[in-house]
Design an enzyme around this catalytic site. Structure first.
Site, PDB file in Angstrom:
ATOM      1  N   GLU A   1      27.110  45.947  46.853  1.00 58.36           N
ATOM      2  CA  GLU A   1      28.285  45.102  46.570  1.00 58.36           C
ATOM      3  C   GLU A   1      29.521  45.783  47.146  1.00 58.36           C
ATOM      4  OE1 GLU A   1      29.692  44.623  42.623  1.00 58.36           O
ATOM      5  OE2 GLU A   1      28.741  46.434  41.853  1.00 58.36           O
TER       6      GLU A   1
ATOM      7  N   GLU B   1      36.662  46.445  53.263  1.00 60.45           N
ATOM      8  CA  GLU B   1      36.373  47.707  52.575  1.00 60.45           C
ATOM      9  C   GLU B   1      35.191  48.413  53.234  1.00 60.45           C
ATOM     10  OE1 GLU B   1      36.158  47.050  48.356  1.00 60.45           O
ATOM     11  OE2 GLU B   1      38.138  46.092  48.306  1.00 60.45           O
TER      12      GLU B   1
END
Length: 538
Positions: A427, A436
């Site tokens: 995740e 990210e």
């Protein structure tokens, strides 16, 4: 301004005296429902008696410039700054106020009157002054407003904007009211103490134009009592479109200001403005919110810098925020269960690797998926954050997982796995999918995925859309540097309006397909959007 009405501030819009009206003699009381000079004493009695929080009251009372017709000592400073909003004059003697009149004498006198009123409002610590939207571009008005805002630390300026101008009644897609407002606020440099008070009109513009207002600095909505009609069970209610728009605005904590006289039938029954106020309170009380909406509310329009999980070890509170998303983890568990069901025919223990295990929600989801699918699994929980490892080990001691979970303290990109993974779960997605470094992390982890292995998620896409949001724009500009302007903030957008539908931007697939799929993670794309309405894009 304080309120106990379900978080809504309520006010009354006191009618300005008509041109040529004579002020009452000292001590003589007036009636606020008549076209006469309102007296401050009466207004305060009206507000407190009907449990209203504030009153929008004309400041100009006579040519001698005695604002509100009473001494400022009538109220304490704390009362002035919460109970009274000053309305600037629309006429003086027999002259209509026109700050940008072609007649220099009228323009000059109009500007002088406004300067006096604004100065007194700042002196009296009024929370705001209310100015009618000028019927044309008004650079002189803008010059005075921005001058006052720059000098005063606390005074706000609210522009009263009718939802539909009289000239636009027959054309609901015309938005001249917004164009005039946009011109004025642009001349005022989008100052963060310049706001909009919308005025409901009998005729409303199209839904697209109404929806755009949520991206503006909304301070209140003025609702005329004449808009209420007799509805079900002989109760007074707003027409459906007006009601729906009010419900929309209530999500943005706007103040509700009533204007006009009490309906004769209500007055005959001894009712007052509190009838209309209770109508709005009941609307607010009947609002429903999902658990997810309640969880998201504290993050509305909050600028969060993108996380850097490779560079920084995340804090416990960050993990806790992630874990409050029940939908995401249930979907992960469903996906893992589907993958395990497909692999059940292999008749062996399935190797599951959770890369970036954090505090363990995906580990628990994987274990639950194994139980649901009745497929034996072994889980490797890979995590580089030593503080999260402590939590994982504590979780392992608490749970009866029969030795089926092994915790690995390592960066997934450098870990040497003892065996290949059948299923790899992560995740690592940011709000823009790849911001990210999810692709970069998973590229390093794909080397220990079995040739017929499955990654969850298998792909993800990012989307772009143009957004109009005065709040977010001004908050970013407040940093006054290019770095913050160029930062891709993570925001739960609330006070914003998408001015065109979103379009797909980038897609990443795991495991990485062969060429012509891009083998590097650099991406570049140019998108064009068709914007149906006039809008402001910072």
């Amino acid at each position: 301004m304080t309120s106990q009405h379900h978080g809504i501030h309520f006010g009354v819009d006191v009618r300005s005296p008509c041109m040529g009206a004579v002020p009452p003699a000292r001590g003589e009381q007036s009636r606020v429902d008549m076209e006469a000079y309102p007296v401050l004493d009466d207004i305060l009695e009206l507000s407190t008696g009907q449990e209203l929080d504030f009153a929008c009251m004309p400041m100009m009372q006579n040519h001698n410039f005695e604002p509100f017709g009473r001494s400022e000592r009538l109220l304490s400073v704390t009362s002035w700054c919460s109970m009274i909003v000053g309305k600037v004059a629309t006429w003086s003697g027999n002259m209509h106020i026109d700050y940008d009149s072609s007649d220099p004498a009228i323009a000059g006198e109009s500007c002088d009157i406004l300067k006096k009123e604004m100065a007194y409002a700042a002196h009296s610590t009024l929370p705001a002054v209310l100015i009618d939207l000028p019927p044309k571009a008004s650079p002189n008005l803008a010059r005075i407003i921005i001058s006052v805002l720059l000098k005063s630390m606390y005074l706000n300026v609210w522009i009263r904007v009718p939802l539909t101008l009289e000239s636009d009644i027959q054309s609901p897609d015309n938005d001249n009211a917004w164009l005039l407002w946009n011109n004025l606020r642009s001349l005022c440099q989008n100052h963060n103490r310049l706001g909009v008070v919308l005025e409901m009109t009998q005729n409303l513009p199209s839904e697209r134009i109404l929806g755009r207002w949520v991206g503006e600095p909304l301070k209140g909505i003025i609702i005329g009592t004449d808009l209420f009609t007799v509805g079900h069970q002989q109760a007074f209610t707003l027409p459906p479109r007006h009601l729906n728009f009010l419900k929309l605005l209530m999500k943005y904590k706007v103040q509700v200001i009533f204007s006009g006289d009490i309906h004769p039938r209500l007055a005959a029954a001894g009712r007052d403005l509190s009838y209309y106020k209770n109508y709005v309170v009941n609307l607010k009380a009947n609002e429903t919110h999902t658990d997810q909406e309640l969880e998201e509310a504290p993050y509305h329009d909050y600028l969060q810098a993108p996380l850097q999980p490779l560079m920084d070890n995340l804090e416990s509170q960050t993990y806790e925020v992630f874990e409050k998303d029940p939908i995401k983890y249930s979907r992960y568990e469903d996906a893992a269960c589907a993958a395990l069901t497909d692999m059940a025919s292999r008749n062996r223990t399935i190797i599951v690797m959770v890369v970036g295990a954090g505090r363990g929600p995906l580990v628990k989801g994987a274990i639950n998926a194994g139980i649901r699918s009745n497929v034996p699994i072994k889980v490797y929980a890979v995590e580089k954050n030593p503080n999260a490892i402590v939590c994982l080990r504590g979780l392992l001691r608490e749970k009866d997982w029969n030795g089926n979970v092994e915790i690995i303290e390592s960066d997934m990109r450098v870990w040497n796995a003892p065996e290949k993974a059948d299923i790899m779960i992560s995740e690592l997605l940011g709000s823009f999918s790849d911001n990210e470094l999810s692709p970069e992390c998973l590229d390093g982890a794909e080397r220990f995925l079995a040739p017929d292995g499955v990654m969850i998620p298998q792909s993800y896409r990012s989307y772009l859309a143009p957004l109009q949001s005065h709040k977010l724009h001004t908050e970013v500009l407040a940093y006054d540097d290019l770095t913050h302007i160029e930062t891709a903030y993570v925001v739960k957008i609330h006070a914003g309006h998408l001015i065109a539908p979103a379009k797909q931007c980038f897609e990443y697939i795991h495991p990485k397909p062969p060429p012509p799929y891009p083998q590097k993670n650099d991406r570049m794309l140019s998108l064009e959007f068709e914007v149906p309405n006039n809008s402001t894009l910072p």
